[in-house]
Write an enzyme that holds these catalytic residues in place. Structure first.
Site, PDB file in Angstrom:
ATOM      1  N   ASP A 143       0.861  -1.178   0.000  1.00 19.54           N
ATOM      2  CA  ASP A 143       0.000   0.000   0.000  1.00 19.54           C
ATOM      3  C   ASP A 143       0.902   1.234   0.000  1.00 19.54           C
ATOM      4  OD1 ASP A 143      -2.418   1.567   0.362  1.00 19.54           O
ATOM      5  OD2 ASP A 143      -1.806   1.793   2.450  1.00 19.54           O
TER       6      ASP A 143
ATOM      7  N   ASP B  70      -0.276   5.211   0.722  1.00 16.35           N
ATOM      8  CA  ASP B  70      -0.556   6.252   1.716  1.00 16.35           C
ATOM      9  C   ASP B  70      -0.629   5.666   3.125  1.00 16.35           C
ATOM     10  OD1 ASP B  70      -1.404   8.859   0.063  1.00 16.35           O
ATOM     11  OD2 ASP B  70      -2.154   7.088  -0.972  1.00 16.35           O
TER      12      ASP B  70
ATOM     13  N   ASP C 264      -2.114  -0.111   5.948  1.00 14.48           N
ATOM     14  CA  ASP C 264      -2.264   0.629   7.208  1.00 14.48           C
ATOM     15  C   ASP C 264      -3.700   0.930   7.598  1.00 14.48           C
ATOM     16  OD1 ASP C 264      -2.556   2.653   5.042  1.00 14.48           O
ATOM     17  OD2 ASP C 264      -2.660   4.035   6.745  1.00 14.48           O
TER      18      ASP C 264
END
Length: 257
Positions: free
Chosen positions: A30, A32, A205
């Site tokens: 991932d 961001d 996240d």
């Protein structure tokens, strides 16, 4: 299916190399909040030369089995990491770029009916922001967190058929096609060389990544959540922030961060 949530185990320095060796693993990353810190505006996010070099090195010593998996469109990922071009699953799996350059594209018409309604809602609420990604519509309320519940409720009201759903995230709610998730994006990439036959490693996240964690767990892979505080997650392991992740990735190539 998302695995039962529990508190992930904090990875020790250098431990990633032991549990997910580059020679046999496929890395799905991932962006961001994972590779890069979150910024107030999505367009503010930009990879530095050190990170680009690290990912380029990873691609080499992982036999090309490194991909980005993001809610962003692939064109935006290319902007962030320019001039580096990586295989990618964008828009939560709605579009895919395979290592050989082959592409699948998202159907932007799926959210056409909702688009004007969402624009009108944003115009009535100062501080809210609509990010129109084409095939998905993201409503950001980071500047107005007190409007979060109202924003989420409005997004849910736009789901008027089973092929649409709302994906919650950090200070954002996103209208997307139900069939596409980060799990389906990872699965599509895993079906092709050089990912095929390797153990998947997914690092994310956010709530948008939980379904990916569950899928990778089911495949016998490694799932890692970037989270400052200990909290329940389908991920097996945890790192505190993107800086810790970069150190772990740097250790894969035998160098310090």
């Amino acid at each position: 299916m998302v695995a039962a949530a529990s508190a992930p185990t904090l990875l020790a320095p250098g431990e990633l190399q032991k549990i997910a060796p580059p020679a046999t693993s496929a890395y799905f990353l991932d962006v961001d909040g994972t590779l890069l810190e979150l910024r107030p505006q999505p367009e503010d996010v930009l990879a530095d030369a050190t990170l680009r070099a690290l990912l380029g090195d990873m691609t080499a010593f992982c036999g090309g089995a490194v991909a980005l998996v993001s809610g962003r469109a692939i064109v935006d990922l290319d902007r962030i990491f320019h001039p580096l071009i990586l295989p990618a699953a964008g828009l939560h799996g709605a579009e895919i770029r395979f290592p050989d350059g082959a592409r699948t594209f998202a159907d932007a018409s799926a959210v056409d009916d909702a688009r004007p309604k969402l624009r009108a809602f944003v115009q009535k609420h100062e501080g809210l922001r609509l990010e129109d990604k084409g095939a998905t519509l993201a409503l950001h309320f980071r500047q107005r967190p007190e409007l979060g519940e109202e924003a989420r409720a409005f997004m849910r009201s736009l789901v008027d058929r089973p092929d649409l759903s709302v994906q919650p995230g950090k200070m954002v709610a996103e209208l997307k096609q139900t069939a596409h998730t980060k799990a389906t994006g990872i699965a599509s990439l895993m079906a092709r060389a050089p990912f095929l036959g390797r153990a998947p490693v997914f690092i994310g996240d956010d709530l948008t990544d939980e379904i990916g964690f569950g899928f990778v767990n089911e495949q016998g892979g490694v799932s890692i959540r970037i989270a400052a505080m200990e909290a329940s997650s389908a991920a097996q392991f945890r790192l505190a922030d993107p800086a810790q992740l970069r150190s772990q990735l740097a250790a894969l190539r035998g160098k310090g961060a």
